[in-house]
Design a protein around this motif. Sequence first.
Motif, PDB file in Angstrom:
ATOM      1  N   ARG A  71       0.971  -0.943  -0.289  1.00  0.00           N
ATOM      2  CA  ARG A  71       0.431  -0.109  -0.380  1.00  0.00           C
ATOM      3  C   ARG A  71       0.721   1.192  -0.058  1.00  0.00           C
ATOM      4  O   ARG A  71       1.142   1.941   0.698  1.00  0.00           O
ATOM      5  N   PRO A  72       1.424   1.642  -0.803  1.00  0.00           N
ATOM      6  CA  PRO A  72       2.458   2.421  -1.184  1.00  0.00           C
ATOM      7  C   PRO A  72       1.273   4.047  -1.251  1.00  0.00           C
ATOM      8  O   PRO A  72       0.718   4.133  -1.893  1.00  0.00           O
ATOM      9  N   VAL A  73       1.381   5.474   0.008  1.00  0.00           N
ATOM     10  CA  VAL A  73       1.028   6.144  -0.046  1.00  0.00           C
ATOM     11  C   VAL A  73       1.629   7.019  -1.314  1.00  0.00           C
ATOM     12  O   VAL A  73       0.365   7.760  -2.198  1.00  0.00           O
ATOM     13  N   VAL A  74       2.762   6.806  -1.580  1.00  0.00           N
ATOM     14  CA  VAL A  74       2.936   7.303  -2.693  1.00  0.00           C
ATOM     15  C   VAL A  74       3.495   6.771  -3.833  1.00  0.00           C
ATOM     16  O   VAL A  74       3.994   6.174  -3.680  1.00  0.00           O
ATOM     17  N   ALA A  75       1.928   6.878  -4.914  1.00  0.00           N
ATOM     18  CA  ALA A  75       2.805   5.618  -6.171  1.00  0.00           C
ATOM     19  C   ALA A  75       3.901   5.555  -6.940  1.00  0.00           C
ATOM     20  O   ALA A  75       4.211   4.572  -7.354  1.00  0.00           O
ATOM     21  N   LEU A  76       4.050   6.985  -7.092  1.00  0.00           N
ATOM     22  CA  LEU A  76       4.976   6.759  -8.309  1.00  0.00           C
ATOM     23  C   LEU A  76       5.877   8.285  -8.094  1.00  0.00           C
ATOM     24  O   LEU A  76       5.415   8.823  -6.777  1.00  0.00           O
ATOM     25  N   VAL A  77       7.186   8.142  -8.218  1.00  0.00           N
ATOM     26  CA  VAL A  77       8.055   9.623  -8.648  1.00  0.00           C
ATOM     27  C   VAL A  77       7.925  10.019  -9.556  1.00  0.00           C
ATOM     28  O   VAL A  77       8.071   9.576 -10.238  1.00  0.00           O
ATOM     29  N   ASP A  78       8.556  11.181  -9.416  1.00  0.00           N
ATOM     30  CA  ASP A  78       8.125  11.756 -11.624  1.00  0.00           C
ATOM     31  C   ASP A  78      10.092  12.516 -10.988  1.00  0.00           C
ATOM     32  O   ASP A  78      10.461  13.156 -10.686  1.00  0.00           O
ATOM     33  N   ARG A  79      10.382  12.545 -12.588  1.00  0.00           N
ATOM     34  CA  ARG A  79      11.871  13.070 -13.001  1.00  0.00           C
ATOM     35  C   ARG A  79      11.198  14.110 -14.600  1.00  0.00           C
ATOM     36  O   ARG A  79      10.524  12.982 -15.749  1.00  0.00           O
ATOM     37  N   HIS A  80      10.938  15.028 -14.674  1.00  0.00           N
ATOM     38  CA  HIS A  80      11.351  15.919 -15.711  1.00  0.00           C
ATOM     39  C   HIS A  80      12.635  15.568 -16.388  1.00  0.00           C
ATOM     40  O   HIS A  80      13.909  15.744 -16.004  1.00  0.00           O
ATOM     41  N   VAL A  81      12.301  15.198 -17.959  1.00  0.00           N
ATOM     42  CA  VAL A  81      12.832  14.647 -19.195  1.00  0.00           C
ATOM     43  C   VAL A  81      13.361  15.947 -20.083  1.00  0.00           C
ATOM     44  O   VAL A  81      12.819  16.682 -20.804  1.00  0.00           O
ATOM     45  N   GLY A  82      14.869  16.471 -19.117  1.00  0.00           N
ATOM     46  CA  GLY A  82      15.092  17.334 -20.216  1.00  0.00           C
ATOM     47  C   GLY A  82      15.608  17.773 -21.510  1.00  0.00           C
ATOM     48  O   GLY A  82      15.178  18.062 -22.315  1.00  0.00           O
ATOM     49  N   GLN A  83      16.410  15.994 -21.712  1.00  0.00           N
ATOM     50  CA  GLN A  83      17.263  16.322 -22.906  1.00  0.00           C
ATOM     51  C   GLN A  83      16.636  15.049 -23.296  1.00  0.00           C
ATOM     52  O   GLN A  83      16.413  13.693 -22.671  1.00  0.00           O
ATOM     53  N   ALA A  84      16.168  14.254 -24.432  1.00  0.00           N
ATOM     54  CA  ALA A  84      15.288  12.180 -24.362  1.00  0.00           C
ATOM     55  C   ALA A  84      16.836  11.626 -24.381  1.00  0.00           C
ATOM     56  O   ALA A  84      18.826  11.446 -24.254  1.00  0.00           O
TER      57      ALA A  84
END
Length: 464
Positions: free
Chosen positions: A326-339
């Motif tokens: 039961r992970p409360v935070v289901a995912l983390v985010d990373r903005h991809v600045g370059q392919a």
Amino acid sequence: MASLPDELTGHQAARGAPSPALPNGPRYPRIVQAWLWLKKPTWFLDRCSRTYGDVFTMRLPLGINLVHIGRPELVKAVFGGDNDVLRAGEANATILEPLVGPHSVLVLDGPEHLRQRKLILPAFHGDRMRAWETAVRDITRAEIARWPVGKPFALRPSMQSITLDVIVRVVFGVDTSARRDELRRHIRTLTGLGRNPLMLFATRDRRLGPHAPWARFIRARDALDAALVAEIRQRRDAPDLEQRRDVLSALLLARDDEGRAMTDDEVRDELVTLLFAGHETTATSLAWAFDLLLHHPRAMGRLVAELDGGASEYLDATIMETLRVRPVVALVDRHVGQAVGIGEHTIPAGVIACPNIYLAQRRADLYENPAAFRPDRFVGQTPPAFGWFPFGGGIRRCLGASFATFEMRIVLPEVLQAVNLRPASRRPARIRREAVTFVPHDGARCVMIARSQPAPPAVTPPLS
Ligand code: HEM
């Protein structure tokens, strides 16, 4: 990273190369995907991973593309990748900056992010935390004393009340009850507004007038800001600042590599960050732990027996298993600045790469019967690398991970040894989304059958 093959190392595509295609994903209209992501998040994730595999793209309104990543080696590649390309701060800022402010560790990248992390981290050192134990225990006991006997009630609001009090007392270090009440009132208004999933999108349109959710949010935030800034200014002049054990005092005393202290604005932003990141997450994880234990009497029986005997191995395993299933935070985010290359995929610039905690922690190749709650799987076992990361990873790993675990290790035994609970429903609660967190749909309802008589002595497992 040296042992990883090139395709797993987060290599960057050559500049000027044509933008690579997004990994596969559902082709429903964006608005439909947003609705499924908000209203049926686990169904949608399970379905996408069954259909498209370990990496898939969810397309949301306003051109937002989430590339979910559920395979441990690829999660490792993201966490170990180039932080100038995979930018968590930029990804977090879109939604969080209006709340946590521009100096928050959550929304910064690069050297500014590292500076804030280094300034905050010592405030959560094990020695400091040990000084908070009595406060956490007292707060828990006071909350338990308010529970009704024989009537169903929801545990999550109760856990929220505990973790909020803990933040106000040990993080903010507020001593007077009038000040505490004032802060709690502002925080409750703000977190109440933040629970509305539409706030995720409201941050993108701020022109809807004074009664719109956005305007109400700004008013509530400003009221909390004013109270916090008053507390910060007063604390700077406190004669006992150096002896105090709370986090705010530690932040005021912290110095960076150049010997500079944090400004009032920086301290304010970090306090709101710690509040926002630490209060609901820990409360909801506790509520999930109780909900799962109450619906698994064998696990509950073993835990209570071990606690009565003064052991804590099964307690730790229970906490780990709760955070897994039961992970409360289901995912983390990373903005991809370059392919960037992640496994067999090249992720184009402009998308959000999301190491998916929920999916990775439910892999059948890592966990037997992965949807089942079985604390035993962690007894004497370390979790699989990058197959258990409820606190995220890399240089962004949760700054409050040991604090959250510390709190859970006090609150769970305190409750289980003080009262007898039974579940109010036959089945464990369903997972429902609330803003960015996964919460029990019914708030983890239970019934207190009786208080234990006489109250057993509190068992405080040593910090590991
Ligand atoms: C069970 C409770 C908690 C869970 C599940 C949790 C989970 C997370 C996750 C998934 C992240 C993102 C990591 C990443 O991007 O890789 C995070 C970041 C963070 N958390 Fe927690 N957290 C919890 C409790 C706390 C507490 C109690 C505090 C502090 C009081 C806290 C403070 C932070 C901070 C400051 C960050 C940002 C770190 C950075 O960007 O460098 N968290 N947390």
